[in-house]
Design a protein around this motif. Structure first.
Motif, PDB file in Angstrom:
ATOM      1  N   LEU A  84      22.351  -7.586 -10.113  1.00 34.93           N
ATOM      2  CA  LEU A  84      23.316  -8.559 -10.628  1.00 34.93           C
ATOM      3  C   LEU A  84      22.738  -9.958 -10.508  1.00 34.93           C
ATOM      4  N   GLY A  85      23.245 -10.882 -11.320  1.00 38.27           N
ATOM      5  CA  GLY A  85      22.920 -12.280 -11.104  1.00 38.27           C
ATOM      6  C   GLY A  85      23.568 -12.732  -9.805  1.00 38.27           C
TER       7      GLY A  85
ATOM      8  N   PRO B  38      23.174 -17.154 -17.177  1.00 36.04           N
ATOM      9  CA  PRO B  38      21.723 -17.272 -16.974  1.00 36.04           C
ATOM     10  C   PRO B  38      21.156 -16.400 -15.850  1.00 36.04           C
ATOM     11  N   PHE B  39      21.871 -16.269 -14.759  1.00 37.73           N
ATOM     12  CA  PHE B  39      21.380 -15.419 -13.663  1.00 37.73           C
ATOM     13  C   PHE B  39      21.398 -13.941 -14.056  1.00 37.73           C
ATOM     14  N   ASP B  40      22.321 -13.584 -14.955  1.00 38.03           N
ATOM     15  CA  ASP B  40      22.361 -12.202 -15.440  1.00 38.03           C
ATOM     16  C   ASP B  40      21.186 -11.914 -16.370  1.00 38.03           C
TER      17      ASP B  40
ATOM     18  N   LEU C 156      21.685  -0.021 -12.911  1.00 37.51           N
ATOM     19  CA  LEU C 156      22.870  -0.631 -13.518  1.00 37.51           C
ATOM     20  C   LEU C 156      22.739  -2.144 -13.374  1.00 37.51           C
ATOM     21  N   VAL C 157      22.867  -2.851 -14.486  1.00 32.88           N
ATOM     22  CA  VAL C 157      22.730  -4.307 -14.456  1.00 32.88           C
ATOM     23  C   VAL C 157      23.995  -4.940 -15.017  1.00 32.88           C
ATOM     24  N   GLY C 158      24.417  -6.040 -14.401  1.00 35.06           N
ATOM     25  CA  GLY C 158      25.645  -6.707 -14.826  1.00 35.06           C
ATOM     26  C   GLY C 158      25.371  -7.859 -15.771  1.00 35.06           C
ATOM     27  N   VAL C 159      26.186  -7.972 -16.828  1.00 36.41           N
ATOM     28  CA  VAL C 159      26.064  -9.107 -17.750  1.00 36.41           C
ATOM     29  C   VAL C 159      27.451  -9.692 -18.010  1.00 36.41           C
TER      30      VAL C 159
END
Length: 254
Positions: free
Chosen positions: A120-121, A38-40, A5-8
């Motif tokens: 996550l970023g 940007p970190f996302d 799972l990745v956060g944007v």
């Protein structure tokens, strides 16, 4: 490792000069260019690389925010993410959202989707809170590896190189875990036109805060948002005695 799972997050573009609203209630967002945090982007790149290396079977992107957040999700899908989840929150409710609310949403989605890893970023460039990854790990009671500049899969879990004040720290962690991406973790890819077209057909599931059982009642009240004070011009002094004298006059030293 099965699912990642990745956060944007949709934020005001890093190249835009921020303007404070005349009533000092916040910053101007209408008619302002927005883009993915940007970190996302770095977090998405790392998750997609894991899938390409056959370390993950599926990558899911989650965004919390107004309807326009779907554009940010489409960007993630064009970068190689398999599907998106959008928890729609807008207006004053979104403006007052805090990391504690977001972390509970990520924790619930991670459990529902049976994810082994959350990437996550390390922070968002709009509020610079740097709290969501740590709070998500706490809510889930999962190990965390924040400020990651290198991530490697091991038999037991992950080996992560972390950026700390004194240099670099290497740790190992079991899965499931929460990782936050630092600047030097990777260089995000550009979405190609064919992948942008393919992303339009990838699914995005829309939910509300109530659907994930999170109370988004604000815990803080914004009193005033103001521009930082303009820095005063400096002056050159001929010697140390004059410097000390001027500092005393200004009340900086006794």
């Amino acid at each position: 490792m099965s699912r990642v799972l990745v956060g944007v997050k949709r934020v005001i573009d890093y190249a835009v000069k921020i303007r404070v609203k005349p009533d000092k209630s916040g910053v101007v967002t209408e008619g302002v260019k927005h883009s993915m945090n940007p970190f996302d982007e770095i977090a998405v790149e790392e998750a997609v690389k894991m899938k390409e290396k056959k370390l993950a079977s599926e990558v899911i992107a989650l965004s919390v925010g107004p309807p326009q957040s779907q554009e940010t999700l489409r960007t993630a899908l064009a970068m190689g993410v398999d599907r998106g989840i959008h928890i729609e929150i807008s207006g004053k409710d979104y403006e007052m959202l805090q990391p504690i609310h977001i972390s509970k949403m990520f924790a619930k989605i991670a459990q529902d989707e049976k994810c082994d890893l959350i990437v996550l970023g390390k922070q968002a460039i709009d509020d610079d809170s740097n709290q969501t990854a740590q709070m998500t790990a706490a809510v889930l009671d999962w190990p965390q590896a924040v400020f990651a500049s290198a991530v490697e899969k091991t038999d037991g879990g992950l080996k992560v190189v972390r950026e700390i004040d004194g240099g670099l720290e290497t740790i190992t962690t079991k899965l499931p875990a929460v990782v936050s991406a630092d600047l030097r973790l990777n260089i995000p890819r550009y979405a190609t036109l064919p992948n942008i077209m393919k992303a339009k057909k990838k699914p995005i599931k829309k939910l509300s805060a109530a659907d994930v059982g999170v109370d988004i009642k604000p815990r803080i009240e914004v009193i005033s948002v103001e521009d930082p004070p303009i820095r005063q011009a400096g002056s050159i002094v001929p010697d140390i005695d004059t410097l000390v004298s001027k500092l005393k006059e200004a009340g900086h030293v006794k």
